[in-house]
Design an enzyme around this catalytic site. Structure first.
Site, PDB file in Angstrom:
ATOM      1  N   HIS A  66      64.987  11.136  61.563  1.00 37.86           N
ATOM      2  CA  HIS A  66      65.297  12.368  60.828  1.00 37.86           C
ATOM      3  C   HIS A  66      64.684  12.330  59.429  1.00 37.86           C
ATOM      4  O   HIS A  66      64.065  13.310  58.979  1.00 37.86           O
ATOM      5  CB  HIS A  66      66.818  12.533  60.736  1.00 37.86           C
ATOM      6  CG  HIS A  66      67.270  13.626  59.820  1.00 37.86           C
ATOM      7  ND1 HIS A  66      67.613  14.882  60.263  1.00 37.86           N
ATOM      8  CD2 HIS A  66      67.423  13.650  58.462  1.00 37.86           C
ATOM      9  CE1 HIS A  66      67.966  15.635  59.235  1.00 37.86           C
ATOM     10  NE2 HIS A  66      67.860  14.920  58.124  1.00 37.86           N
ATOM     11  N   GLU A  67      64.828  11.213  58.737  1.00 40.61           N
ATOM     12  CA  GLU A  67      64.296  11.110  57.379  1.00 40.61           C
ATOM     13  C   GLU A  67      62.768  11.106  57.373  1.00 40.61           C
ATOM     14  O   GLU A  67      62.134  11.703  56.491  1.00 40.61           O
ATOM     15  CB  GLU A  67      64.841   9.851  56.695  1.00 40.61           C
ATOM     16  CG  GLU A  67      66.350   9.804  56.566  1.00 40.61           C
ATOM     17  CD  GLU A  67      66.932  11.034  55.875  1.00 40.61           C
ATOM     18  OE1 GLU A  67      66.210  11.687  55.095  1.00 40.61           O
ATOM     19  OE2 GLU A  67      68.110  11.351  56.123  1.00 40.61           O
ATOM     20  N   HIS A 111      61.509  14.560  57.622  1.00 38.98           N
ATOM     21  CA  HIS A 111      61.452  15.232  56.323  1.00 38.98           C
ATOM     22  C   HIS A 111      60.126  14.930  55.617  1.00 38.98           C
ATOM     23  O   HIS A 111      59.511  15.819  55.018  1.00 38.98           O
ATOM     24  CB  HIS A 111      62.602  14.771  55.424  1.00 38.98           C
ATOM     25  CG  HIS A 111      63.891  15.494  55.650  1.00 38.98           C
ATOM     26  ND1 HIS A 111      63.976  16.864  55.715  1.00 38.98           N
ATOM     27  CD2 HIS A 111      65.163  15.032  55.822  1.00 38.98           C
ATOM     28  CE1 HIS A 111      65.241  17.219  55.915  1.00 38.98           C
ATOM     29  NE2 HIS A 111      65.975  16.129  55.985  1.00 38.98           N
ATOM     30  N   GLU A 167      67.246  21.123  57.309  1.00 38.33           N
ATOM     31  CA  GLU A 167      67.994  20.112  58.048  1.00 38.33           C
ATOM     32  C   GLU A 167      67.867  20.331  59.556  1.00 38.33           C
ATOM     33  O   GLU A 167      67.711  19.380  60.318  1.00 38.33           O
ATOM     34  CB  GLU A 167      69.469  20.125  57.630  1.00 38.33           C
ATOM     35  CG  GLU A 167      69.716  19.624  56.216  1.00 38.33           C
ATOM     36  CD  GLU A 167      69.228  18.201  56.001  1.00 38.33           C
ATOM     37  OE1 GLU A 167      69.294  17.382  56.936  1.00 38.33           O
ATOM     38  OE2 GLU A 167      68.767  17.910  54.877  1.00 38.33           O
TER      39      GLU A 167
END
Length: 301
Positions: free
Chosen positions: A130-131, A134, A205
């Site tokens: 997930h990071e 980003h 998100e």
């Protein structure tokens, strides 16, 4: 290009808030706060990641110190086709994580000590994906600048309020603001900065969840991690949590805070995020290829 436009608009809006603080103090402060806004623009662009990491006392860890984490970060970065981000650990028992850096070449992934202890290797890999999503999506510059600027605006507004209340009473005829004006400023300016963050945070998100689930090939692992983190932040309050930087984290570190702060949450609900990820898993759109997720879980065991 879209994120570049967002960055320019964000810097402009935050600068306008800062200059408004100077205007509230009196005409003589406009030039001073205009120069301060310019300095903060430059600092936020080039140093926002360092500022945020320092605020949370994050320390870089080497591959020798955290070999399993580094292996997962490297593998996921290769899948995302970006340079391997640097890895930092935050000395905080609350389970959480965030990414920062102005571009993929300067990417950083930061995890708390609490998240490493709470999650399984499979779930932790989902969080790291997930990071890294980003970073791949190039949306961390906007959120990191917003966090750095919001922190600065909040600090300045509080300092101005304190000076107005206790620094000596200027009359309304003099060049300066009233104590009540300073107090109102301390309340309104941070809220304005937070509202700007609300406008840029929530949609990113969902996108990072989707891209991260595809990178790790395991939507269920990320969904499970989000559920655990939601409970974890409620049970373990963070001493370092700040509203200005809450938008950076994978789940809001203020989840256990007052209802008033929840109104200004920069994150969509965890229930909705988990539901979307489980739908991905059910449709097979984020399924792991060749047992990759299970293989990496065994390598961390």
């Amino acid at each position: 290009m879209k994120n570049q436009i967002k960055t320019i608009l964000l810097l402009g809006v935050m600068s306008a808030i800062l200059v408004s603080i100077g205007g509230a103090l009196g005409p003589g402060y406009l030039v001073l706060f205009g120069v301060l806004a310019l300095a903060m623009n430059l600092g936020a662009y080039f140093m926002s990641d360092s500022i945020v990491l320092a605020m949370h006392r994050a320390a870089e860890v080497s591959p020798d110190e955290a070999p399993g984490l580094h292996r997962m970060v490297e593998e996921l970065a290769q899948r995302a086709e970006i340079p391997k981000p640097r890895l930092y650990v935050i000395p905080d028992a609350q389970p959480n994580a965030f990414a920062t850096g102005r571009n993929p070449e300067h990417g950083v992934v930061a995890v708390t000590e609490g998240i490493v202890q709470l999650l399984s290797a499979r779930e932790l890999r989902g969080v790291l994906a997930h990071e890294i999503a980003h970073i791949k999506n190039r949306d961390i510059l906007v959120s990191t600048i917003a966090a750095a600027f919001a922190s600065g605006i909040t600090w300045i507004a509080h300092a101005v309020s304190f000076a107005s209340l206790f620094g000596g009473g200027q009359s309304d005829d003099e060049e300066g603001g009233s104590p009540l004006g300073g107090l109102a400023l301390a309340i309104v300016a941070p809220i304005a900065a937070t509202l700007v963050q609300l406008g840029i945070s929530r949609s990113r998100e969902y996108m990072a969840d989707e891209v991260g689930a595809r990178l790790c090939g395991d939507p269920e692992a990320l969904a499970s991690a989000l559920s655990k983190l939601e409970r974890g932040v409620e049970l373990v309050p963070s001493e370092a949590a700040r509203p200005a930087t809450a938008s950076l984290f994978i789940v809001s570190p203020l989840a256990g805070a007052s209802s008033l702060l929840k109104w200004f949450s920069t994150h969509p609900t965890t229930e909705e995020r988990v539901s979307r990820l489980l739908s991905m898993a059910a449709s097979g759109s984020g399924a792991a290829k060749g047992g990759a997720a299970k293989g990496w879980a065994r390598s961390m065991a």
